[in-house]
Design an enzyme around this catalytic site. Structure first.
Site, PDB file in Angstrom:
ATOM      1  N   HIS A  27       1.574   4.000   7.064  1.00 49.09           N
ATOM      2  CA  HIS A  27       1.322   4.663   5.780  1.00 49.09           C
ATOM      3  C   HIS A  27       1.847   6.094   5.799  1.00 49.09           C
ATOM      4  CE1 HIS A  27      -1.647   1.368   5.948  1.00 49.09           C
ATOM      5  NE2 HIS A  27      -1.286   1.229   4.681  1.00 49.09           N
ATOM      6  N   SER A  59       0.811  -1.223   0.000  1.00 54.29           N
ATOM      7  CA  SER A  59       0.000   0.000   0.000  1.00 54.29           C
ATOM      8  C   SER A  59       0.841   1.268   0.000  1.00 54.29           C
ATOM      9  CB  SER A  59      -0.930   0.007   1.218  1.00 54.29           C
ATOM     10  OG  SER A  59      -0.186  -0.100   2.418  1.00 54.29           O
ATOM     11  N   ASP A 101      -0.467   6.748  10.361  1.00 51.17           N
ATOM     12  CA  ASP A 101      -0.915   5.722  11.298  1.00 51.17           C
ATOM     13  C   ASP A 101       0.224   4.835  11.801  1.00 51.17           C
ATOM     14  OD1 ASP A 101      -0.282   4.375   9.013  1.00 51.17           O
ATOM     15  OD2 ASP A 101      -2.267   3.523   8.666  1.00 51.17           O
TER      16      ASP A 101
END
Length: 204
Positions: free
Chosen positions: A186, A14, A183
């Site tokens: 990320h 991601s 977080d």
């Protein structure tokens, strides 16, 4: 240095994906986007491809390697993986895990397959970044073995190494470090810029 007509492929999780599915150009809004802007400014006719998919571990890369890497035949291949291989051990300990020896074996197979099929492709290995903005977090302690494996594989396969983990730890050790993630994993804007700058400095 890139040449006219080069194709540069980024693959990972991601952190690489970072909004690419909502972007008509498929680049996203993360570090790949910053690198893409830099490349457009400094190089002619270079294509950037973002093959990041959120949640991926090295086993997921292996399942899609033929389609997303080998068939694309890039001139440059940048790989960023390892965060989820560690994070799953923390957030889902009952799941099937990818321990360091497995990570090294699978990652090594991918590099061997790539060098065998894509003999002219230049390979770039990115150290996984961080898990929590605390150098002593459980995630960062577990991550160290994976970082060392990436470093070792880069030496073995004569790949360019992007020292992302070390650069991020260096920032976290400052007296007043900037916040790098949204977080703990990320990237926020500052984290993406630091990662892109690290990549550009190592590669170009």
């Amino acid at each position: 240095m890139f040449s006219v007509g080069d194709k540069v492929l980024f693959i990972g999780d991601s952190i690489t994906e970072s909004g690419k599915f909502g972007d008509p150009e498929g680049i996203g809004n993360g570090y790949v986007s910053i690198i893409n802007m830099y490349v457009k400014e400094h190089y002619e006719d270079v294509t950037i491809l973002n093959k990041g998919i959120g949640g991926n571990r090295v086993t997921d890369l292996e399942r899609r390697w033929e389609r997303d890497v080998l068939q694309e035949n890039p001139d440059w291949l940048s790989i960023s993986i390892g965060i989820n291989d560690v994070w799953r051990q923390i957030d889902n300990p009952k799941a099937e895990q990818i321990y360091p020896y497995m990570f090294e074996e699978i990652y090594g197979r991918l590099l061997i397959a790539t060098k065998r099929r894509l003999t002219n492709t230049k390979i770039i290995l990115m150290e996984p970044t961080i898990i929590k903005e605390d150098i002593n977090s459980k995630g960062n302690k577990l991550l160290l073995s994976y970082v060392e494996i990436v470093q070792s594989l880069a030496r073995q396969h004569e790949a360019t190494l992007v020292p992302a983990h070390r650069i991020f730890l260096k920032e976290l050790q400052k007296e007043k470090p900037q916040k790098l993630t949204s977080d703990g994993v990320h990237m926020n804007e500052a984290g993406n810029k630091l990662l892109a700058d690290c990549w550009i400095q190592a590669v170009l």
